[in-house]
Enzyme design. Sequence first.
Site, PDB file in Angstrom:
ATOM      1  N   GLU A   1       4.371  -5.320   7.062  1.00 43.22           N
ATOM      2  CA  GLU A   1       3.631  -4.282   7.783  1.00 43.22           C
ATOM      3  C   GLU A   1       4.094  -4.114   9.223  1.00 43.22           C
ATOM      4  O   GLU A   1       4.041  -3.020   9.780  1.00 43.22           O
ATOM      5  CB  GLU A   1       2.124  -4.607   7.766  1.00 43.22           C
ATOM      6  CG  GLU A   1       1.447  -4.407   6.420  1.00 43.22           C
ATOM      7  CD  GLU A   1       1.474  -5.622   5.522  1.00 43.22           C
ATOM      8  OE1 GLU A   1       2.259  -6.558   5.779  1.00 43.22           O
ATOM      9  OE2 GLU A   1       0.698  -5.638   4.540  1.00 43.22           O
TER      10      GLU A   1
ATOM     11  N   GLY B   1       0.519  -5.010   0.814  1.00 42.93           N
ATOM     12  CA  GLY B   1      -0.657  -5.015  -0.060  1.00 42.93           C
ATOM     13  C   GLY B   1      -0.366  -5.600  -1.433  1.00 42.93           C
ATOM     14  O   GLY B   1      -1.277  -6.100  -2.097  1.00 42.93           O
TER      15      GLY B   1
ATOM     16  N   GLU C   1      -0.720  -9.221  -0.944  1.00 45.47           N
ATOM     17  CA  GLU C   1      -2.156  -9.481  -0.734  1.00 45.47           C
ATOM     18  C   GLU C   1      -2.936  -9.388  -2.042  1.00 45.47           C
ATOM     19  O   GLU C   1      -3.841 -10.187  -2.297  1.00 45.47           O
ATOM     20  CB  GLU C   1      -2.693  -8.487   0.305  1.00 45.47           C
ATOM     21  CG  GLU C   1      -2.068  -8.733   1.681  1.00 45.47           C
ATOM     22  CD  GLU C   1      -2.401  -7.654   2.691  1.00 45.47           C
ATOM     23  OE1 GLU C   1      -2.040  -6.485   2.439  1.00 45.47           O
ATOM     24  OE2 GLU C   1      -3.025  -7.968   3.714  1.00 45.47           O
TER      25      GLU C   1
ATOM     26  N   ALA D   1       0.860  -1.179   0.000  1.00 44.21           N
ATOM     27  CA  ALA D   1       0.000   0.000   0.000  1.00 44.21           C
ATOM     28  C   ALA D   1       0.895   1.226   0.000  1.00 44.21           C
ATOM     29  O   ALA D   1       2.065   1.153   0.397  1.00 44.21           O
ATOM     30  CB  ALA D   1      -0.883  -0.024   1.242  1.00 44.21           C
TER      31      ALA D   1
END
Length: 259
Positions: free
Chosen positions: A133, A110, A113, A67
Amino acid sequence: NGKYNNIIFDKKDNGVVLITLNRPKALNALNQELCTELGDAITNIEKDETVRATVITGSEKAFAAGADIKEMSSMSFMDVYKSGLFGPLEVIPRARKPIIAAVNGYALGGGCELAMMCDFIIAGDKAKFGQPEIKLGTIPGIGGTQRLTRAIGKARAMELTLTGDNMEAEEARQSGLVSRIVPSEQLVEEALKTAQKIASYSSPIVQLAKECVNKSFETTLTEGLNLERRIFQSTFATSDQKEGMSAFSEKRKASFKDE
Ligand code: CO8
């Protein structure tokens, strides 16, 4: 492609779409605009009867490095909650048509993911996967703790999630996170070939097969077997099953009509 700023949407003439994440300066970090565009692209693909399979890829250096940390860093709980951050990506695991992730380079946070939301991952030999993260004082938020654990088992998923360490392509293959590894420069071509093979079959039957495999993560063995048997039986109500089996007997290539 005109309407997208962060992805390249390339519709081929063989029923395959290649989506390339395109924020090279940020290693394809997933900002909100990119996620909205990707969600929009998949929504359109689902509606477009001429598209039968999709490949999502990034660059040689990064599929996506997570992200967008710069965009998220000053957000409050309410900002994150109200914006439904990453909500647009939910159309990917819900899609009925197959989506292949072609991962070169970093697939972190992300990015990992997103790859795991796809139906399967083909990786370049230098790909790296991880959920870093924890190093940022947060945790995976779009499926990492659930999908990585289902893919590779608790022990290693837990270790990766708690240490933030990366996993190399070869380990990702051995542990079942990726279906196979190819030399990085051949990755996109290989993924497109695989998508084209899938696109040559009956699209509704492909979608039924995908639904059954996915069901195995959501239900008991007995219920999954019942669903599979019923869907298997229902394919006999399609002309594509008649065509597929006749073509075999007649020693010719099947010509599926999606009927
Ligand atoms: N976000 C924003 N910018 C990034 C990101 C990122 N995730 N990753 C890289 N960039 C930028 C860098 O800041 C740099 O920009 P600039 O040139 O302006 O400084 C540029 O991309 C190139 O990166 P590097 O110089 O760092 O390249 P290196 O080759 O040295 O390193 C790494 C590559 C190791 C991949 C490194 O960039 C890195 O560690 N990136 C961050 C990886 C990370 O922590 N990802 C997880 C992010 S958090 C997350 O994904 C949570 C998702 C769940 C949210 C759910 C909410 C509901």
